[in-house]
Design an enzyme around this catalytic site. Sequence first.
Site, short mmCIF file in Angstrom:
data_model
loop_
_atom_site.label_atom_id
_atom_site.label_comp_id
_atom_site.label_asym_id
_atom_site.label_seq_id
_atom_site.Cartn_x
_atom_site.Cartn_y
_atom_site.Cartn_z
N GLY A 1 0.84 -1.21 0.00
CA GLY A 1 0.00 0.00 0.00
C GLY A 1 0.86 1.25 0.00
O GLY A 1 0.51 2.26 0.60
N TYR B 1 -15.02 -3.65 7.63
CA TYR B 1 -13.62 -3.23 7.82
C TYR B 1 -13.17 -3.48 9.27
O TYR B 1 -12.10 -4.04 9.52
CB TYR B 1 -13.54 -1.75 7.45
CG TYR B 1 -12.22 -1.05 7.69
CD1 TYR B 1 -11.10 -1.36 6.93
CD2 TYR B 1 -12.13 -0.03 8.65
CE1 TYR B 1 -9.90 -0.67 7.14
CE2 TYR B 1 -10.95 0.65 8.85
CZ TYR B 1 -9.84 0.33 8.09
OH TYR B 1 -8.67 1.01 8.30
N LYS C 1 -10.34 -6.08 10.48
CA LYS C 1 -9.12 -5.64 11.19
C LYS C 1 -9.00 -6.34 12.55
O LYS C 1 -7.91 -6.71 12.96
CB LYS C 1 -9.14 -4.12 11.35
CG LYS C 1 -8.89 -3.35 10.05
CD LYS C 1 -7.40 -3.29 9.72
CE LYS C 1 -7.11 -2.42 8.52
NZ LYS C 1 -5.69 -2.19 8.28
N GLY D 1 -0.54 4.70 -0.76
CA GLY D 1 -1.69 5.17 0.02
C GLY D 1 -1.33 6.36 0.90
O GLY D 1 -0.23 6.89 0.86
N ILE E 1 -2.25 -7.43 -4.00
CA ILE E 1 -1.72 -8.24 -2.88
C ILE E 1 -2.36 -9.62 -2.81
O ILE E 1 -1.93 -10.47 -2.03
CB ILE E 1 -1.87 -7.52 -1.51
CG1 ILE E 1 -3.34 -7.15 -1.24
CG2 ILE E 1 -0.96 -6.32 -1.42
CD1 ILE E 1 -3.62 -6.79 0.19
N ASP F 1 2.25 -1.82 -4.64
CA ASP F 1 0.99 -1.08 -4.74
C ASP F 1 0.28 -1.48 -6.03
O ASP F 1 0.91 -1.93 -6.99
CB ASP F 1 1.22 0.44 -4.72
CG ASP F 1 -0.04 1.18 -4.26
OD1 ASP F 1 -0.14 1.50 -3.07
OD2 ASP F 1 -0.95 1.38 -5.10
C1 AKB Z 1 -11.56 4.82 7.95
O1 AKB Z 1 -12.25 5.84 8.11
O2 AKB Z 1 -11.97 3.78 7.44
C2 AKB Z 1 -10.14 4.86 8.45
C3 AKB Z 1 -10.04 4.39 9.86
C4 AKB Z 1 -10.54 5.21 10.97
O3 AKB Z 1 -9.52 3.34 10.08
N1 AKB Z 1 -9.59 6.16 8.33
#
Ligand code: AKB
Length: 340
Positions: free
Chosen positions: A10, A152, A156, A13, A54, A34
Amino acid sequence: MIKKTILLTGANGEIGHTLLEELTYSGHSVVAIDLQPLSKEHEALCEEVIVGNILDEDVIRAAEKYDINEIYHLAALLSTSSERNPELGHRVNVEGTLNFLQLAYRVGKRIGEAVKFLFPSTIAVFGIPSLEDKIRIGKVKEDDCLMPMTMYGVNKLYNEHLGRYYSELYKRLSIEKETGYIDFRGVRFPGLISAFTVPTGGTSDYAPEMIHAAAQHKPYNCFVRPDAQIPFMAMPDGVRALTELAAAPAESLTRRIYNIGAFAPTASDIFDVVRVSFPDANIVFKPDVNRQAIIDSWPSDVDDSAARNDWGWEPKYDLERTFVEYLLPNITRLYSSYEL
Ligand code: AKB
């Protein structure tokens, strides 16, 4: 200083550019990955730039020929993008991370020492059910409220566990020793604000978008309410957090994942600071119900005492210093050079 070989995914980024500059100015050799080619200036800093996905085995193979000491795995699909396409988010965020944990394991085994794996986690791993709870809870500790409300955040949080698993438990039933080849460490980033890049696909993007729009004299519709509150951090502090955690002696670390904080403004606090520097800024609050709900599920601030105690974490930039010393000079120069 011992020169290290560092793999950076990345690299193009938001964090990647500043981190690449920092790592190479410190004398390390960087192999960058990237989806998009790097600018000529950034490419010139790298040992090699691997352009590709990736999830692609050829990309992994191309990186694996190096005796890598550290991996900064930044490539990810941020919260809003992952919410729009959850399956793609899962593939990039989870399968992508798994690919690099496996690569780290193989390289660590080949060179006979642990590869440090630096992981940018996020405040999105937290999930707070209501605004009343958010106000009542205030600063969250690392192990509080781990009920993420976005793909997300789910990805994570799972990756944090994968990193621990690969570092401590991987192949524990095999006869040969198989752990000790990965040293996984991560920080949970708040929203990051860079003077040089505007993020894409995040939900904390309203802060950098507001600032960059004002600096370009463009109107901006802010997609959260004025009272929306989450923690933010200036990019130089964010990059320093990763490199300081990488450098910390393993004996001083009591956990693999750390909260890191800096300042926690409301959207209207950011608006006020922007208006001091750009009095003609044309910013209107037009909350988007769904993106607002994501922000409401994230904590208003984090308790980062573990990072402070274990490896001396201390942010250098509060909101005002971020504006006056970091954003204003750089952003003004950035956009005035576009106008030439
Ligand atoms: C997002 O907004 O997805 C990121 C984060 C807070 O991890 N910037």
